[in-house]
Design a protein around this motif. Structure first.
Motif, mmCIF file in Angstrom:
data_model
loop_
_atom_site.group_PDB
_atom_site.id
_atom_site.type_symbol
_atom_site.label_atom_id
_atom_site.label_comp_id
_atom_site.label_asym_id
_atom_site.label_seq_id
_atom_site.Cartn_x
_atom_site.Cartn_y
_atom_site.Cartn_z
ATOM 1 N N ALA A 190 8.821 -15.621 -45.483
ATOM 2 C CA ALA A 190 9.865 -14.734 -46.000
ATOM 3 C C ALA A 190 11.183 -15.494 -46.004
ATOM 4 C CB ALA A 190 9.992 -13.469 -45.156
ATOM 5 N N GLN A 191 11.987 -15.246 -47.027
ATOM 6 C CA GLN A 191 13.344 -15.775 -47.106
ATOM 7 C C GLN A 191 13.407 -17.281 -46.867
ATOM 8 O OE1 GLN A 191 15.929 -13.418 -44.620
ATOM 9 N NE2 GLN A 191 15.208 -11.478 -45.447
ATOM 10 N N GLY A 192 12.460 -18.007 -47.456
ATOM 11 C CA GLY A 192 12.494 -19.454 -47.374
ATOM 12 C C GLY A 192 12.040 -20.039 -46.059
ATOM 13 N N HIS A 193 11.356 -19.252 -45.228
ATOM 14 C CA HIS A 193 10.867 -19.730 -43.945
ATOM 15 C C HIS A 193 9.390 -19.401 -43.778
ATOM 16 C CE1 HIS A 193 15.153 -19.980 -43.081
ATOM 17 N NE2 HIS A 193 14.883 -20.624 -41.969
ATOM 18 N N LEU A 194 8.719 -20.245 -43.001
ATOM 19 C CA LEU A 194 7.360 -19.974 -42.544
ATOM 20 C C LEU A 194 7.406 -19.515 -41.102
ATOM 21 C CD1 LEU A 194 5.090 -22.968 -43.695
ATOM 22 C CD2 LEU A 194 4.920 -20.582 -44.438
ATOM 23 N N TYR A 195 6.456 -18.640 -40.748
ATOM 24 C CA TYR A 195 6.311 -18.181 -39.376
ATOM 25 C C TYR A 195 4.831 -18.168 -39.052
ATOM 26 C CZ TYR A 195 10.654 -16.079 -41.061
ATOM 27 O OH TYR A 195 11.866 -15.867 -41.661
ATOM 28 N N TRP A 196 4.476 -18.590 -37.846
ATOM 29 C CA TRP A 196 3.087 -18.479 -37.421
ATOM 30 C C TRP A 196 3.024 -18.302 -35.911
ATOM 31 C CZ3 TRP A 196 5.137 -23.053 -39.305
ATOM 32 C CH2 TRP A 196 5.139 -24.160 -38.450
ATOM 33 N N ILE A 210 11.216 -23.763 -45.244
ATOM 34 C CA ILE A 210 10.426 -24.336 -46.345
ATOM 35 C C ILE A 210 11.366 -25.152 -47.227
ATOM 36 C CG2 ILE A 210 8.971 -23.831 -48.326
ATOM 37 C CD1 ILE A 210 8.248 -21.185 -47.001
ATOM 38 N N ASP A 211 11.401 -26.447 -47.012
ATOM 39 C CA ASP A 211 12.204 -27.348 -47.840
ATOM 40 C C ASP A 211 11.622 -28.747 -47.722
ATOM 41 O OD1 ASP A 211 12.986 -28.295 -45.342
ATOM 42 O OD2 ASP A 211 14.980 -27.388 -45.411
ATOM 43 N N ASP A 212 12.320 -29.723 -48.212
ATOM 44 C CA ASP A 212 11.827 -31.104 -48.204
ATOM 45 C C ASP A 212 12.481 -31.938 -47.108
ATOM 46 O OD1 ASP A 212 10.224 -30.628 -50.461
ATOM 47 O OD2 ASP A 212 11.918 -30.984 -51.813
ATOM 48 N N SER A 213 13.079 -31.275 -46.122
ATOM 49 C CA SER A 213 13.812 -32.023 -45.101
ATOM 50 C C SER A 213 12.895 -32.721 -44.112
ATOM 51 C CB SER A 213 14.748 -31.074 -44.341
ATOM 52 O OG SER A 213 13.995 -30.116 -43.594
ATOM 53 N N GLY A 214 11.659 -32.233 -43.970
ATOM 54 C CA GLY A 214 10.750 -32.819 -43.000
ATOM 55 C C GLY A 214 11.046 -32.407 -41.573
ATOM 56 N N ALA A 215 11.907 -31.412 -41.389
ATOM 57 C CA ALA A 215 12.243 -30.964 -40.037
ATOM 58 C C ALA A 215 11.019 -30.325 -39.390
ATOM 59 C CB ALA A 215 13.393 -29.970 -40.087
#
Length: 376
Positions: free
Chosen positions: A224-230, A244-249
């Protein structure tokens, strides 16, 4: 809601999904006026507890609607597990732990306006130990844990009843799954202490990307809102979050570590909910990321969670109860127990989903989907 399905479930309210509720042949008739509401309000399933309050298939006991089988299976000795709702259909997975083909299972569906124990569901697809389910506008996806004779995989079927196909072959024991407009994410090596979060780009799902490693017993996943949660079902696990981006964080833990189980995101309300062996926890979302403080209330193993516009529903007490608590709860907010299982007869309940009118859950080795009209 199934794991990875909270955003879709919350959106169902906006879609206007509803069940026809019996209103009686005489709208103004009361218990003393004959007609539609002349029966005992304590036992009449069409006037349960109040005139024209229809249990939609369940029995009425002491003025309260009771759960009923709304998704039978034809698989002898089967265990139902995953569950999800589209605007038109109820989907669920079932597999046979034993028998001549251990692990052989099916993805089933029935129309939301016609799911009853007397109507055989449609077999959408078959798989080896099919597990959890995710939906987008075009497809229904499910994880296939696999077995000794067949590796795990991710399969998908068109929501309009079209063909099914394997889109991720040879997946390593996938379990939780969620879909965004552009990506598919799933948890891998669910039973292992060195699990992973995996991803592929939709619709082709060609290249498989490892999003995170060293995840012990990764279970439910959502976005949701550009984030993953598990959630991690491990003593030192808990809720994990990742942009969720390309930063590799790398992913970050949120809240206290613990044996985390169920998970749901309330997009409209800006909240996230997760459970562990002792607590149901809630946090506000800040630009997609969880924000302190965390509110919690004592619950024994909230293993699956679903959210509607007013309440949070969950399977608790190690798979033996269905419960409800108001959104935005406090530590002292009362939990309402809606249904209780006899595990020897009904199995340990597994996953939950909620629509505008009914609550749905899978019953493990109870071999069915159970439904209950939402209480007032």
């Amino acid at each position: 809601m199934l794991a990875g399905f909270a955003a879709t479930a919350a959106a169902l309210v906006a879609c206007g999904l509803a069940f026809p509720i019996h209103r009686g042949s005489e709208p103004d008739a009361g218990p003393e006026g004959g007609g539609a509401c002349s029966q005992d309000l304590g036992t009449d399933p069409r006037n349960c507890g109040a005139c024209q309050h229809d249990c939609l298939g369940g029995e009425c006991q002491a003025g309260e609607c009771q759960p009923f089988d709304c998704g039978p299976t034809m698989l002898a000795g089967g265990s139902t597990l995953g569950i999800a709702l589209s605007p038109e259909f109820l989907y669920w997975t079932v597999y046979a732990p034993g028998g001549p083909q251990p692990g052989q299972g099916e993805l089933l569906r029935c129309p939301l306006t016609g799911c009853t124990k007397s109507v055989a569901p449609t077999v959408v697809d078959q798989g080896m130990r099919p597990s959890l389910i995710a939906l987008d506008r075009t497809y229904v996806y499910f994880t296939e844990a696999g077995g000794t004779s067949r590796p795990g995989s991710i399969r998908r079927c068109a929501v309009d009843g079209g063909g099914c196909s394997e889109i991720v072959p040879a997946a390593s024991e996938p379990y939780g799954i969620t879909a965004t407009d552009a990506q598919l994410y799933w948890t891998a090596d669910y039973m292992g202490t060195n699990g992973s979060i995996m991803s592929c780009a939709l619709p082709a799902c060609g290249s498989i990307v490892t999003v995170a490693t060293k995840q012990p017993h990764p279970s439910h996943i959502t976005s949701a809102q550009g984030h993953l949660y598990w959630t991690l079902e491990d003593r030192g696990g808990g809720l994990q979050t990742m942009k969720i981006d390309d930063s590799g964080a790398p992913p970050s833990p949120f809240g206290s570590p613990g044996f985390a189980t169920g998970l749901a995101v309330d997009v409209d309300g800006g909240r996230i909910y997760w459970g562990d062996r002792e607590l149901m926890q809630e946090a506000m979302l800040d630009a997609g990321a969880p924000a302190l403080p965390v509110t919690s209330t004592p619950v024994m193993e909230a293993r699956s969670i679903a959210v509607d516009e007013k309440n949070v529903y969950f399977i608790g007490d190690r798979g033996t109860t269905v419960n409800r608590i108001a959104r935005g709860f406090a530590t002292t907010t009362a939990i309402q127990k809606l249904a209780t299982s006899d595990p020897s007869a009904d199995g340990y309940w597994m996953e939950i989903a909620v629509g505008p009118t009914l609550i749905y859950w899978t019953t493990g080795n109870g071999n069915s989907v159970r439904c209950l009209l939402k209480p007032p």
